[in-house]
Scaffold this active site. Structure first.
Site, PDB file in Angstrom:
ATOM      1  N   GLU A  78      -5.510  -8.529   0.843  1.00 41.78           N
ATOM      2  CA  GLU A  78      -6.159  -8.197   2.125  1.00 41.78           C
ATOM      3  C   GLU A  78      -7.622  -7.890   1.881  1.00 41.78           C
ATOM      4  O   GLU A  78      -7.966  -7.142   0.965  1.00 41.78           O
ATOM      5  CB  GLU A  78      -5.557  -6.944   2.779  1.00 41.78           C
ATOM      6  CG  GLU A  78      -4.205  -7.102   3.398  1.00 41.78           C
ATOM      7  CD  GLU A  78      -3.691  -5.806   4.038  1.00 41.78           C
ATOM      8  OE1 GLU A  78      -4.498  -4.972   4.482  1.00 41.78           O
ATOM      9  OE2 GLU A  78      -2.459  -5.653   4.069  1.00 41.78           O
TER      10      GLU A  78
ATOM     11  N   GLU B  77       0.796  -1.226   0.000  1.00 44.90           N
ATOM     12  CA  GLU B  77       0.000   0.000   0.000  1.00 44.90           C
ATOM     13  C   GLU B  77       0.835   1.286   0.000  1.00 44.90           C
ATOM     14  O   GLU B  77       0.822   2.051   0.975  1.00 44.90           O
ATOM     15  CB  GLU B  77      -0.959   0.011   1.197  1.00 44.90           C
ATOM     16  CG  GLU B  77      -1.912  -1.162   1.220  1.00 44.90           C
ATOM     17  CD  GLU B  77      -3.007  -1.033   2.284  1.00 44.90           C
ATOM     18  OE1 GLU B  77      -2.933  -0.102   3.109  1.00 44.90           O
ATOM     19  OE2 GLU B  77      -3.928  -1.855   2.285  1.00 44.90           O
TER      20      GLU B  77
END
Ligand code: FCB
Length: 471
Positions: A377, A193
């Site tokens: 995720e 991320e």
């Protein structure tokens, strides 16, 4: 907003009561999830679970510094002990295996494995060697993220991701890890991320290192992406058999009205969350719309950088959590308009599985070279309690079932999705929210470190067992 229990239960009941006799988790009979080669696993990250921050030569990271700064993390929590996974890793891996999970996504703490001069720290390296060897012995597919936000503090002291040199230090680190761990890693992800590292870390200061300047965010992002692009060929050379990729969080933005201004606002929201990262990676250029949203924030880009960043990927990791409803802010940007009466989680995040499907199918048309995808995720936080030895996390069960259905729909629409990792294997240090927000499918009692398997994990395990028996 985060704890609006009435909104949660009202919105949830129709989905759960659709068919009260059905297994509340099991995917539909025709779901692609039943396929043997669809990997189902769980994810964690070093700073969120390991603890042992001063042990065996580990150096401080920016998250040690940030969480020790008053007012930065809820309740003053830090990752100093976390889930004490550094000492309990064997039992934790046994638990993962006992649930039948086929994949494990973990991250390596950079400050544990090398010092400021780049000298390897054997004790730190041995920890990851033992862990990965054990996972291999148990037949678990391993996804290893090199950077899940715990930058060594000594690098931040020299400018962190604002300093181009950090990208080169990252390559040294990636080189060391892929030489040391080759053969035990099935898939390497360079970064987790980068949006969060750049925007939350340098753009609004909600995350470590806590700086807040729009120009910092875009420059930090450029150096993060450069670090990624420079590391990919090094990983390929050192560990040719593994897959190489990167993990991006993606955000769904929907328009508050049909007006052209609100539609544009939703587009810009997605540019800021998705195209900012995916365009350089998959098109070799920054989206020009980003700088319409943030005028004057163009990063310094040197010749050849964009080509480096666009290095071919074997997979793209996608993290998805929620949707944001936006309207025009009257100028060049957007503002959030929270929807009323929608289901939300303990984080206050809206539960919106269709957003995952729609983004994935959208990427397929936007990026002609979209690599195979793993959902690296997905999950939700709830205020889970152990009652008589059990944790009945009903909302999570419904959440997982609906998001897995969205993944299946995207696969049926032609997106090449090869696996899904639950966030997270266990409750852990949720960054600026500390320990209050529980994302695990395994409950952690932080006063005793006792792990309790939640109902959601039992149902995932039941599904995996059934799938194994069928194939
Ligand atoms: C993601 C992070 C992960 C976890 C989840 C809830 O943004 O990658 O570490 O905190 O959110």
């Amino acid at each position: 907003m985060a704890n609006d229990a009435s909104a949660v239960s009202d919105a949830r009941s129709p989905a759960v009561s659709d068919n009260p006799l059905a297994d509340p988790f099991s995917p539909s009979a025709d779901s692609a999830l039943w396929r043997k080669n669809f990997l189902l696993g769980a994810a964690t990250a070093s700073y969120q679970i390991e603890g042992a921050v001063n042990e065996d030569g580990r150096l401080p990271s920016i998250w040690d510094t940030f969480s020790a700064t008053p007012g930065k993390v809820l309740a003053g929590d830090t990752g100093a002990v976390a889930c004490d996974h550094y000492h309990r890793w064997e039992a934790d891996i046994d638990l993962l295996v006992s649930l039948g999970l086929e994949g494990y996504r973990l991250s390596i703490a950079w400050p544990r494995v090398m010092d400021a001069a780049g000298v390897p720290n054997r004790k730190g390296l041995d920890f990851y060697k033992r862990l990965l060897n054990r996972l291999k012995e148990k037949g678990v597919t391993t996804f290893v993220t090199l950077y899940h936000w715990d930058l060594p503090q000594h690098l931040e002291d020299r400018g962190g991701w604002l300093n181009r040199d950090t990208a080169y230090r990252f390559v040294d680190y990636a080189d060391l890890m892929s030489r040391e761990l080759a053969g035990t890693v099935d898939a390497w992800a360079t970064l987790n991320e980068p949006w969060c590292s750049a925007y939350l870390g340098y753009g609004n200061g909600h995350h470590a290192p806590g700086l807040a300047d729009g120009r910092f965010a875009t420059q930090a992002m450029h150096h993060l992406l450069l670090a990624h692009g420079l590391a990919i060929p090094v990983l390929r050379a050192n560990d040719p058999a593994s897959q190489k990729g990167i993990v991006a969080n993606i955000g769904r933005g929907t328009a508050n009205s049909g007006s052209a201004a609100d539609q544009r606002a939703a587009h810009l929201f997605e540019v800021q969350h998705n195209a900012w990262i995916l365009d350089p990676l998959l098109k070799g250029a920054y989206s020009r719309d980003l700088f319409e949203l943030w005028p004057g924030t163009e990063p310094l880009v040197l010749d050849g950088d964009m080509q480096t960043i666009a290095a071919p990927l074997d997979f793209l990791g996608i993290n998805y959590y929620f949707r944001t409803n936006v309207a025009s802010d009257g100028g060049h940007g957007f503002r959030e308009v929270p929807l009323e009466g929608v289901e939300r989680t303990q984080m206050g995040w809206e539960v919106h599985p269709d957003g995952l499907r729609d983004l994935l199918t959208g990427f397929r048309s936007t990026y002609h070279n979209l690599p195979p995808i793993y959902i690296t995720e997905n999950g939700m936080a709830s205020d889970d309690k152990v009652i008589d030895g059990h944790v009945d996390d009903t909302q999570r069960i419904s959440f997982l079932k609906r998001h897995l259905a969205a993944v299946d729909q995207a696969i049926k629409a032609g997106v090449d999705i090869r696996g899904y990792f639950l966030w997270s294997l266990m409750d852990n240090f949720e960054w600026a929210f500390g320990y209050e927000r529980r994302f695990g499918v395994v409950h952690v009692d932080y006063s005793t470190q006792k792990r309790t398997v939640k109902r959601s994990a039992e149902l995932v395990a039941k599904f995996l067992k059934e799938r194994k028996a069928r194939i």
